[in-house]
Design a protein around this motif. Structure first.
Motif, PDB file in Angstrom:
ATOM      1  N   ARG A  32       6.473  -4.085   1.421  1.00 24.86           N
ATOM      2  CA  ARG A  32       6.507  -4.548   2.739  1.00 24.86           C
ATOM      3  C   ARG A  32       5.010  -5.804   2.353  1.00 24.86           C
ATOM      4  O   ARG A  32       4.235  -5.626   1.771  1.00 24.86           O
ATOM      5  CB  ARG A  32       5.643  -3.238   3.259  1.00 24.86           C
ATOM      6  CG  ARG A  32       6.769  -2.111   3.719  1.00 24.86           C
ATOM      7  CD  ARG A  32       5.601  -1.242   4.126  1.00 24.86           C
ATOM      8  NE  ARG A  32       4.990  -0.465   3.447  1.00 24.86           N
ATOM      9  CZ  ARG A  32       4.204   0.433   3.838  1.00 24.86           C
ATOM     10  NH1 ARG A  32       4.506   1.041   4.628  1.00 24.86           N
ATOM     11  NH2 ARG A  32       3.538   0.806   2.763  1.00 24.86           N
TER      12      ARG A  32
ATOM     13  N   PHE B 218       7.316   4.648  11.878  1.00 24.54           N
ATOM     14  CA  PHE B 218       7.953   3.403  11.494  1.00 24.54           C
ATOM     15  C   PHE B 218       7.271   2.350  10.288  1.00 24.54           C
ATOM     16  O   PHE B 218       7.043   1.434  10.537  1.00 24.54           O
ATOM     17  CB  PHE B 218       8.153   2.466  12.541  1.00 24.54           C
ATOM     18  CG  PHE B 218       6.701   2.914  13.599  1.00 24.54           C
ATOM     19  CD1 PHE B 218       6.432   3.449  14.619  1.00 24.54           C
ATOM     20  CD2 PHE B 218       5.547   2.490  13.695  1.00 24.54           C
ATOM     21  CE1 PHE B 218       5.970   3.775  15.540  1.00 24.54           C
ATOM     22  CE2 PHE B 218       4.544   2.588  14.212  1.00 24.54           C
ATOM     23  CZ  PHE B 218       4.586   3.192  15.406  1.00 24.54           C
ATOM     24  N   CYS B 219       6.847   4.027   9.700  1.00 23.57           N
ATOM     25  CA  CYS B 219       5.971   3.433   8.769  1.00 23.57           C
ATOM     26  C   CYS B 219       7.144   1.892   7.416  1.00 23.57           C
ATOM     27  O   CYS B 219       6.202   1.177   7.130  1.00 23.57           O
ATOM     28  CB  CYS B 219       5.327   4.116   7.280  1.00 23.57           C
ATOM     29  SG  CYS B 219       4.029   5.049   9.310  1.00 23.57           S
TER      30      CYS B 219
ATOM     31  N   CYS C 241       6.453  -1.296   7.812  1.00 23.69           N
ATOM     32  CA  CYS C 241       4.910  -1.571   8.588  1.00 23.69           C
ATOM     33  C   CYS C 241       4.197  -3.257   7.966  1.00 23.69           C
ATOM     34  O   CYS C 241       4.390  -3.188   6.803  1.00 23.69           O
ATOM     35  CB  CYS C 241       4.038  -0.320   8.359  1.00 23.69           C
ATOM     36  SG  CYS C 241       1.995  -1.082   8.591  1.00 23.69           S
TER      37      CYS C 241
ATOM     38  N   ARG D 159       1.122  -4.276   9.020  1.00 27.26           N
ATOM     39  CA  ARG D 159       0.035  -4.484   9.672  1.00 27.26           C
ATOM     40  C   ARG D 159      -1.321  -4.139   8.577  1.00 27.26           C
ATOM     41  O   ARG D 159      -1.134  -3.129   8.167  1.00 27.26           O
ATOM     42  CB  ARG D 159      -0.603  -3.854  10.960  1.00 27.26           C
ATOM     43  CG  ARG D 159       1.127  -3.563  11.855  1.00 27.26           C
ATOM     44  CD  ARG D 159       1.379  -3.061  13.055  1.00 27.26           C
ATOM     45  NE  ARG D 159       1.882  -1.735  13.032  1.00 27.26           N
ATOM     46  CZ  ARG D 159       2.971  -1.714  12.256  1.00 27.26           C
ATOM     47  NH1 ARG D 159       3.793  -2.679  13.334  1.00 27.26           N
ATOM     48  NH2 ARG D 159       4.009  -0.503  12.017  1.00 27.26           N
TER      49      ARG D 159
ATOM     50  N   ARG E 230      -5.789  -4.211   9.294  1.00 25.35           N
ATOM     51  CA  ARG E 230      -7.186  -3.494   9.869  1.00 25.35           C
ATOM     52  C   ARG E 230      -7.962  -4.248   9.632  1.00 25.35           C
ATOM     53  O   ARG E 230      -8.662  -4.229   8.727  1.00 25.35           O
ATOM     54  CB  ARG E 230      -6.986  -1.562  10.459  1.00 25.35           C
ATOM     55  CG  ARG E 230      -5.621  -1.612  11.707  1.00 25.35           C
ATOM     56  CD  ARG E 230      -5.298  -0.753  12.118  1.00 25.35           C
ATOM     57  NE  ARG E 230      -4.683  -0.396  12.533  1.00 25.35           N
ATOM     58  CZ  ARG E 230      -3.239  -0.416  12.759  1.00 25.35           C
ATOM     59  NH1 ARG E 230      -2.901   0.059  11.516  1.00 25.35           N
ATOM     60  NH2 ARG E 230      -2.432  -0.449  13.443  1.00 25.35           N
TER      61      ARG E 230
ATOM     62  N   CYS F 283      -3.804   1.195   6.645  1.00 24.49           N
ATOM     63  CA  CYS F 283      -3.477   1.748   7.596  1.00 24.49           C
ATOM     64  C   CYS F 283      -4.229   2.408   8.766  1.00 24.49           C
ATOM     65  O   CYS F 283      -5.345   2.908   8.634  1.00 24.49           O
ATOM     66  CB  CYS F 283      -2.833   2.935   7.186  1.00 24.49           C
ATOM     67  SG  CYS F 283      -1.855   4.404   8.090  1.00 24.49           S
ATOM     68  N   LEU F 284      -3.950   2.540   9.616  1.00 23.88           N
ATOM     69  CA  LEU F 284      -4.378   2.786  10.850  1.00 23.88           C
ATOM     70  C   LEU F 284      -4.903   4.854  10.342  1.00 23.88           C
ATOM     71  O   LEU F 284      -5.847   4.711  11.139  1.00 23.88           O
ATOM     72  CB  LEU F 284      -3.337   3.017  11.560  1.00 23.88           C
ATOM     73  CG  LEU F 284      -3.948   3.791  13.802  1.00 23.88           C
ATOM     74  CD1 LEU F 284      -5.423   3.051  13.366  1.00 23.88           C
ATOM     75  CD2 LEU F 284      -2.666   4.034  14.855  1.00 23.88           C
ATOM     76  N   PHE F 285      -4.364   4.770   9.891  1.00 24.68           N
ATOM     77  CA  PHE F 285      -4.771   6.443   9.493  1.00 24.68           C
ATOM     78  C   PHE F 285      -4.825   7.061   7.870  1.00 24.68           C
ATOM     79  O   PHE F 285      -5.051   8.127   7.447  1.00 24.68           O
ATOM     80  CB  PHE F 285      -3.588   7.284   9.517  1.00 24.68           C
ATOM     81  CG  PHE F 285      -3.438   7.632  10.873  1.00 24.68           C
ATOM     82  CD1 PHE F 285      -1.758   6.767  11.851  1.00 24.68           C
ATOM     83  CD2 PHE F 285      -3.722   8.495  11.703  1.00 24.68           C
ATOM     84  CE1 PHE F 285      -1.381   7.215  12.280  1.00 24.68           C
ATOM     85  CE2 PHE F 285      -3.280   8.522  13.584  1.00 24.68           C
ATOM     86  CZ  PHE F 285      -1.996   7.830  13.758  1.00 24.68           C
TER      87      PHE F 285
ATOM     88  N   LYS G 206      -1.875   0.911  -0.394  1.00 21.05           N
ATOM     89  CA  LYS G 206      -1.714   1.691   0.969  1.00 21.05           C
ATOM     90  C   LYS G 206      -0.020   2.353   0.236  1.00 21.05           C
ATOM     91  O   LYS G 206       0.941   2.030  -0.015  1.00 21.05           O
ATOM     92  CB  LYS G 206      -0.787  -0.079   1.399  1.00 21.05           C
ATOM     93  CG  LYS G 206      -0.508   0.692   2.477  1.00 21.05           C
ATOM     94  CD  LYS G 206      -0.064  -0.474   3.910  1.00 21.05           C
ATOM     95  CE  LYS G 206       0.371   0.082   4.732  1.00 21.05           C
ATOM     96  NZ  LYS G 206       0.434  -1.462   6.232  1.00 21.05           N
TER      97      LYS G 206
ATOM     98  N   HIS H  19       2.341   7.465   6.595  1.00 20.26           N
ATOM     99  CA  HIS H  19       1.128   8.146   7.128  1.00 20.26           C
ATOM    100  C   HIS H  19       1.493   9.806   6.389  1.00 20.26           C
ATOM    101  O   HIS H  19       2.528   9.299   6.218  1.00 20.26           O
ATOM    102  CB  HIS H  19       0.689   8.256   8.215  1.00 20.26           C
ATOM    103  CG  HIS H  19       1.546   9.101   9.318  1.00 20.26           C
ATOM    104  ND1 HIS H  19       1.800   9.959   9.268  1.00 20.26           N
ATOM    105  CD2 HIS H  19       2.226   8.257  10.833  1.00 20.26           C
ATOM    106  CE1 HIS H  19       3.347  10.002  11.294  1.00 20.26           C
ATOM    107  NE2 HIS H  19       2.881   9.272  10.799  1.00 20.26           N
TER     108      HIS H  19
HETATM  109  S1  SF4 Z   1       0.603   4.424  10.143  1.00 22.25           S
HETATM  110 FE1  SF4 Z   1      -0.154   3.436   8.602  1.00 22.25          FE
HETATM  111  S2  SF4 Z   1       2.002   2.551   7.352  1.00 22.25           S
HETATM  112 FE2  SF4 Z   1       2.332   3.669   9.413  1.00 22.25          FE
HETATM  113  S3  SF4 Z   1       3.034   2.011  10.996  1.00 22.25           S
HETATM  114 FE3  SF4 Z   1       0.811   2.879  11.881  1.00 22.25          FE
HETATM  115  S4  SF4 Z   1      -0.104   1.072   9.667  1.00 22.25           S
HETATM  116 FE4  SF4 Z   1       1.539   1.036   9.114  1.00 22.25          FE
END
Ligand code: SF4
Length: 337
Positions: A27, A266-267, A270, A272, A274, A284-286, A314, A318
């Motif tokens: 990714r 939808f990882c 991804c 993204r 942060r 990752c958000l989590f 990464k 999640h």
């Molecule tokens: S949970 Fe983490 S890996 Fe999954 S889409 Fe969100 S930021 Fe990306």
């Protein structure tokens, strides 16, 4: 200041070709979400804990340091920058940051609670930040006050309409919580009959201090079922990195979507990354790990190798909502979604 020494010696190169920020799962990461500030002028229950654990001022990025880090991410292939918070518009030097980023070759967007939009709309438009997500979880004023622990409902509604009238691309983020606002799904969809906006229903996610519980989460399947009781709707095509599954009621000006990170994540696509207000990076958000980019910057180091290592670490996705709920993470207000 050490960071400045590094910045001055590595002035933004613009078209410098760098290897993309690619992880072990293939990714490419080119979308940076930046939490400009931990503070907010609302107190939404699912976002801001009763006793937020604010970062001491000296451990937060200065404006220069924040812009230095964002510029470095842009040099490393970031093409999309979303400004978040807390509430980004309560940051006193928001205009300085916007002016700086408007000069960069990136797509700018922002997530806001909408309260202060009217004060900034001219500046946002003049600097090309035309993609705005407004967080609004109810269409009932009393319920707004209950969820946000503040007033301002009419202001948000007025500002959403102002943004539409001014030609901004507007999305409305609705965190759906059982026994809180799941009874408003149909009213929100009905709002798209005449308003060309995208309502995005978000599955309730676990963050520090928001008392998440699986019973409080309304899954995608149930949301579709509830909306389907009132409307027929079509599935639209989603973008390659979209977090939202898009739908539209035939003949309606707007659309609605569902962000199902808990039940249908939808990882896999991804892109993204942060950056937090204290200069920490989350891949990752989590992710429970955060990597400090500010201290190395203050020591005059180039953050690139650290950034690349964090991307390589990464995980493919999640850890699943039940595991996430048990993990240490931050409060949503200090991540910025
Ligand atoms: S949970 Fe983490 S890996 Fe999954 S889409 Fe969100 S930021 Fe990306």
């Amino acid at each position: 200041m050490m960071g400045m020494k590094w910045l001055l010696s590595h002035r933004y190169q613009g078209d410098e070709m760098n290897e993309p920020l690619i992880d072990k799962h293939g990714r490419i990461h080119n979308y940076l979400r930046v939490s400009l500030i931990e503070k907010c002028n609302l107190r939404c229950r699912y976002c801001m804990p009763e006793n937020p654990d604010w970062t001491p001022k000296e451990e937060l990025c200065t404006t220069d340091e924040l812009l230095t880090l964002i510029d470095r991410f842009i040099e490393l292939g970031v093409v999309k920058v979303r400004l978040t918070g807390g509430e980004p518009l309560v940051r006193k030097d928001f205009n300085t940051i916007l002016e700086h980023l408007a000069g960069r070759d990136v797509e700018l967007s922002m997530t806001t609670n909408g309260i202060l939009i009217d004060r900034h709309i001219r500046n946002l438009k003049d600097h090309g930040l035309l993609k705005i997500n407004v967080s609004l979880d109810t269409l009932i004023p009393e319920r707004f006050a209950m969820i946000t622990r503040r007033t301002g409902f009419e202001k948000v509604i007025k500002n959403i309409k102002l943004l539409v009238d001014e030609g901004f691309e507007v999305k409305v983020n609705v965190v759906v919580m059982r026994n809180m606002n799941e009874d408003e799904l149909i009213d929100f969809v009905r709002w798209t009959k005449d308003l060309p906006i995208i309502i995005r229903f978000i599955e309730f996610m676990p963050f520090d201090g928001n008392r998440w519980d699986d019973d409080k989460m309304v899954p995608l399947a149930e949301m579709k079922e509830r909306i389907g009781e009132e409307f027929d709707f079509d599935k639209l095509t989603d973008g390659p990195h979209d977090t939202t599954k898009h739908y539209q009621v035939p003949g309606f000006a707007g659309q609605f979507g569902i962000i199902s990170s808990m039940t249908e994540h939808f990882c896999g696509s991804c892109n993204r990354i942060r950056l937090l207000a204290n200069g920490a990076m989350k891949n990752c958000l989590f992710s429970t790990d955060e990597t400090d980019l500010l201290t190395p910057l203050r020591n005059g180091e180039d953050p690139e190798p650290i950034i690349r290592q964090v991307i390589l670490e990464k995980k493919p996705s999640h850890a699943g909502r039940f595991n996430i709920a048990k993990q240490e993470n931050r409060s949503m207000v200090t991540i910025g979604g």
